[in-house]
Design a protein around this motif. Sequence first.
Motif, mmCIF file in Angstrom:
data_model
loop_
_atom_site.group_PDB
_atom_site.id
_atom_site.type_symbol
_atom_site.label_atom_id
_atom_site.label_comp_id
_atom_site.label_asym_id
_atom_site.label_seq_id
_atom_site.Cartn_x
_atom_site.Cartn_y
_atom_site.Cartn_z
ATOM 1 N N ILE A 105 0.855 -1.120 -0.122
ATOM 2 C CA ILE A 105 -0.200 -0.109 0.057
ATOM 3 C C ILE A 105 0.847 1.018 0.067
ATOM 4 O O ILE A 105 2.137 1.202 0.465
ATOM 5 C CB ILE A 105 -0.745 -0.084 1.196
ATOM 6 C CG1 ILE A 105 -2.040 0.964 0.888
ATOM 7 C CG2 ILE A 105 -0.229 0.427 2.614
ATOM 8 C CD1 ILE A 105 -3.360 0.671 2.102
ATOM 9 N N ASN A 106 0.284 2.166 -0.501
ATOM 10 C CA ASN A 106 1.264 3.577 -0.417
ATOM 11 C C ASN A 106 1.262 4.107 0.906
ATOM 12 O O ASN A 106 0.487 3.653 1.574
ATOM 13 C CB ASN A 106 0.653 4.456 -1.482
ATOM 14 C CG ASN A 106 -0.759 4.679 -1.381
ATOM 15 O OD1 ASN A 106 -1.670 3.854 -1.653
ATOM 16 N ND2 ASN A 106 -1.419 5.889 -1.197
ATOM 17 N N PRO A 107 2.375 4.817 1.257
ATOM 18 C CA PRO A 107 2.383 5.337 2.682
ATOM 19 C C PRO A 107 1.262 6.202 2.984
ATOM 20 O O PRO A 107 0.871 6.915 2.206
ATOM 21 C CB PRO A 107 3.700 6.205 2.470
ATOM 22 C CG PRO A 107 4.427 5.568 1.345
ATOM 23 C CD PRO A 107 3.442 5.295 0.616
ATOM 24 N N LEU B 190 6.918 9.318 -4.576
ATOM 25 C CA LEU B 190 6.139 8.077 -4.205
ATOM 26 C C LEU B 190 6.669 7.021 -5.504
ATOM 27 O O LEU B 190 6.958 5.928 -5.251
ATOM 28 C CB LEU B 190 4.641 8.245 -4.787
ATOM 29 C CG LEU B 190 3.351 7.147 -4.355
ATOM 30 C CD1 LEU B 190 3.880 6.693 -2.689
ATOM 31 C CD2 LEU B 190 1.971 7.485 -4.361
ATOM 32 N N PHE B 191 7.066 7.704 -6.514
ATOM 33 C CA PHE B 191 7.688 6.675 -7.532
ATOM 34 C C PHE B 191 9.090 6.329 -7.015
ATOM 35 O O PHE B 191 9.047 5.207 -7.178
ATOM 36 C CB PHE B 191 7.835 7.697 -8.771
ATOM 37 C CG PHE B 191 8.603 6.660 -10.030
ATOM 38 C CD1 PHE B 191 7.446 6.057 -10.815
ATOM 39 C CD2 PHE B 191 9.814 6.472 -10.270
ATOM 40 C CE1 PHE B 191 7.841 5.063 -11.879
ATOM 41 C CE2 PHE B 191 10.081 5.680 -11.283
ATOM 42 C CZ PHE B 191 9.364 5.171 -12.089
ATOM 43 N N SER B 192 9.764 7.058 -6.454
ATOM 44 C CA SER B 192 11.163 6.956 -5.980
ATOM 45 C C SER B 192 10.747 5.494 -4.939
ATOM 46 O O SER B 192 11.735 4.858 -4.616
ATOM 47 C CB SER B 192 12.045 8.071 -5.212
ATOM 48 O OG SER B 192 12.156 8.824 -6.453
ATOM 49 N N TYR B 193 9.836 5.854 -4.053
ATOM 50 C CA TYR B 193 9.713 4.923 -2.965
ATOM 51 C C TYR B 193 9.406 3.578 -3.374
ATOM 52 O O TYR B 193 10.220 2.597 -3.167
ATOM 53 C CB TYR B 193 8.370 5.312 -2.074
ATOM 54 C CG TYR B 193 7.775 4.350 -1.106
ATOM 55 C CD1 TYR B 193 8.098 4.556 0.266
ATOM 56 C CD2 TYR B 193 6.597 3.596 -1.394
ATOM 57 C CE1 TYR B 193 7.695 3.724 1.174
ATOM 58 C CE2 TYR B 193 6.141 2.943 -0.607
ATOM 59 C CZ TYR B 193 6.638 2.939 0.819
ATOM 60 O OH TYR B 193 6.137 2.060 1.693
ATOM 61 N N TYR B 194 8.502 3.444 -4.288
ATOM 62 C CA TYR B 194 8.461 2.226 -4.889
ATOM 63 C C TYR B 194 9.585 1.537 -5.716
ATOM 64 O O TYR B 194 9.632 0.424 -5.787
ATOM 65 C CB TYR B 194 6.969 2.170 -6.033
ATOM 66 C CG TYR B 194 5.890 1.899 -5.172
ATOM 67 C CD1 TYR B 194 5.415 0.858 -4.681
ATOM 68 C CD2 TYR B 194 4.874 2.995 -5.051
ATOM 69 C CE1 TYR B 194 4.213 0.708 -3.714
ATOM 70 C CE2 TYR B 194 3.939 3.009 -4.457
ATOM 71 C CZ TYR B 194 3.267 1.768 -3.790
ATOM 72 O OH TYR B 194 2.064 1.616 -3.170
ATOM 73 N N GLN B 195 10.305 2.456 -6.403
ATOM 74 C CA GLN B 195 11.442 2.155 -7.191
ATOM 75 C C GLN B 195 12.483 1.548 -6.151
ATOM 76 O O GLN B 195 13.083 0.514 -6.447
ATOM 77 C CB GLN B 195 11.904 3.329 -8.050
ATOM 78 C CG GLN B 195 13.277 2.744 -8.838
ATOM 79 C CD GLN B 195 12.961 2.235 -9.924
ATOM 80 O OE1 GLN B 195 12.263 2.317 -10.908
ATOM 81 N NE2 GLN B 195 13.192 0.775 -9.991
ATOM 82 N N SER B 196 12.620 2.373 -5.122
ATOM 83 C CA SER B 196 13.737 1.645 -4.186
ATOM 84 C C SER B 196 13.319 0.243 -3.593
ATOM 85 O O SER B 196 14.066 -0.426 -3.453
ATOM 86 C CB SER B 196 13.850 2.782 -2.979
ATOM 87 O OG SER B 196 14.339 3.901 -3.484
ATOM 88 N N LEU B 197 11.833 0.168 -3.364
ATOM 89 C CA LEU B 197 11.713 -1.034 -2.799
ATOM 90 C C LEU B 197 11.784 -1.863 -3.735
ATOM 91 O O LEU B 197 12.258 -3.406 -3.464
ATOM 92 C CB LEU B 197 10.116 -0.951 -2.242
ATOM 93 C CG LEU B 197 9.769 -0.113 -1.025
ATOM 94 C CD1 LEU B 197 8.378 -0.099 -1.130
ATOM 95 C CD2 LEU B 197 10.279 -1.044 -0.003
ATOM 96 N N LEU C 192 4.037 3.980 -13.015
ATOM 97 C CA LEU C 192 4.612 2.797 -12.333
ATOM 98 C C LEU C 192 4.873 1.518 -12.866
ATOM 99 O O LEU C 192 5.783 0.973 -13.094
ATOM 100 C CB LEU C 192 3.988 2.555 -11.035
ATOM 101 C CG LEU C 192 4.006 3.754 -9.827
ATOM 102 C CD1 LEU C 192 2.935 3.418 -8.889
ATOM 103 C CD2 LEU C 192 5.382 3.559 -9.304
ATOM 104 N N ALA C 193 3.710 1.312 -13.898
ATOM 105 C CA ALA C 193 3.736 0.172 -14.626
ATOM 106 C C ALA C 193 4.686 0.044 -15.510
ATOM 107 O O ALA C 193 5.446 -0.765 -16.087
ATOM 108 C CB ALA C 193 2.371 -0.186 -15.087
ATOM 109 N N SER C 194 4.888 1.333 -16.096
ATOM 110 C CA SER C 194 5.840 1.483 -17.454
ATOM 111 C C SER C 194 7.223 1.624 -17.010
ATOM 112 O O SER C 194 8.200 1.202 -17.560
ATOM 113 C CB SER C 194 5.411 2.751 -18.219
ATOM 114 O OG SER C 194 4.093 2.738 -18.433
#
Length: 307
Positions: free
Chosen positions: A108-110, A120-127, A156-158
Motif C-alpha cells: 500500500i502507498n504510505p 512516491l515513484f522513488s519509494y516504489y522504485q527503491s523497494l 509505475l507500470a511502465s
Amino acid sequence: MSNTLDLKGIIPPVVTLLNRDKTIDEPAMKQHINELIESGVDGLFFLGTGGEFAQVPIHLRKQTAEIAVRETAGRVPVLIGTGTAGYEETKELSLHAQHAGADALVIINPYYWNVSEDHLFSYYQSLADSVTLPIVLYNFPGATGQDLTPDFTVRLASGIPSIIGIKETVDEAGHIREMIIKTKEVRPEFKVFSGFDDHLLNTLTLGGDGAISAGVNFAPELQVGIYNAYLQKDFETAVHLHRKLAYIPLMYKLDTPFVNVIKEAMLIRGKAIQPHVFGPGETLTDKTRGELKDLLAKAGLLSSAVR
C-alpha cells in the motif's frame, strides 16, 4: 527479476486469527488456510486490511508471513502485505517476506503524508530494487487519503517491471474501468483486481482479473462461484450470485473497523475461530451480531438452524 507470476481469480485477504491474549491462533490459521484452498481460491493474501496489517505488531506480521508460507506449501500463490507508513519498516517486512518464501508482495502507498508523485515513484522504485519478488500495488484512498490514479499507476507500470498489478479498493466502477484500460494499454499482462466484494463482476466484464476482497473469508462460494461462472460464460449464475454478494458491503457498514464483522460472520457460519481483533476494534455487541445474522440470512448464507 521474478515478475512473471500469473495472478488471477479470487485471492482473499486472509484474516489474522487471534487468541484472547492477542497472540496468533496458529491452529485456527492453519485450518482456515486449508479450508480456503479447498474452496477453490486462486491465491491467498495475508496482512491486508482484512488481516489488520496496520494494527498487527511487526513481530506478529513476520510470524504470520511464516505461518502463511509454511502452511500453504506452494498449493496457491502467497501474497504478503508489507506496507507501512514509511520506507524502512516496509523494506524490512518485504525482505522478511521474501526470505520466508512468499510469491509476491502487496504494498500500500504510505499513509499519513500526502506524498508527491515523484517521491512516491522513488519509494516504489527503491523497494523494487531491494527485493526480487513481484509487487502488487494496493490502492485504498479511503484509508490512505491518497489515490493511486490510473495515470500514475501507468507511470509505475511502465517504469518498474516488477510491479505486476494493483488491488483497486475503490467504490467507483469508473475508476476501475479507467485503471484497466490505461494500464493494459501499456502492459497487457498488468493485473487489476477489485478490492470491494461487489465490484468483482463489473471488474471482470471490463477486462480485469479478479478480486482481492474480504468476504471470501466467510462466503467463498459466492466469489469463487461468480468467477468460475464467468469463465464458463454462465452469466445467469454469475448474476444470481452477484445479487447475493451485494449484501456483504452492507455488513461492513455495521461497524468500523469492520474486521470484527468478518470474524463474527465466520463464527456464525460455523468456523472454529475466536472473534478477537486488535485495537481500536472490539468484538461485536449482541445487537450488531443480530443485525449481521439478518444480513447473512438475506444473502442466503445461513441455514434455518442457525437463524
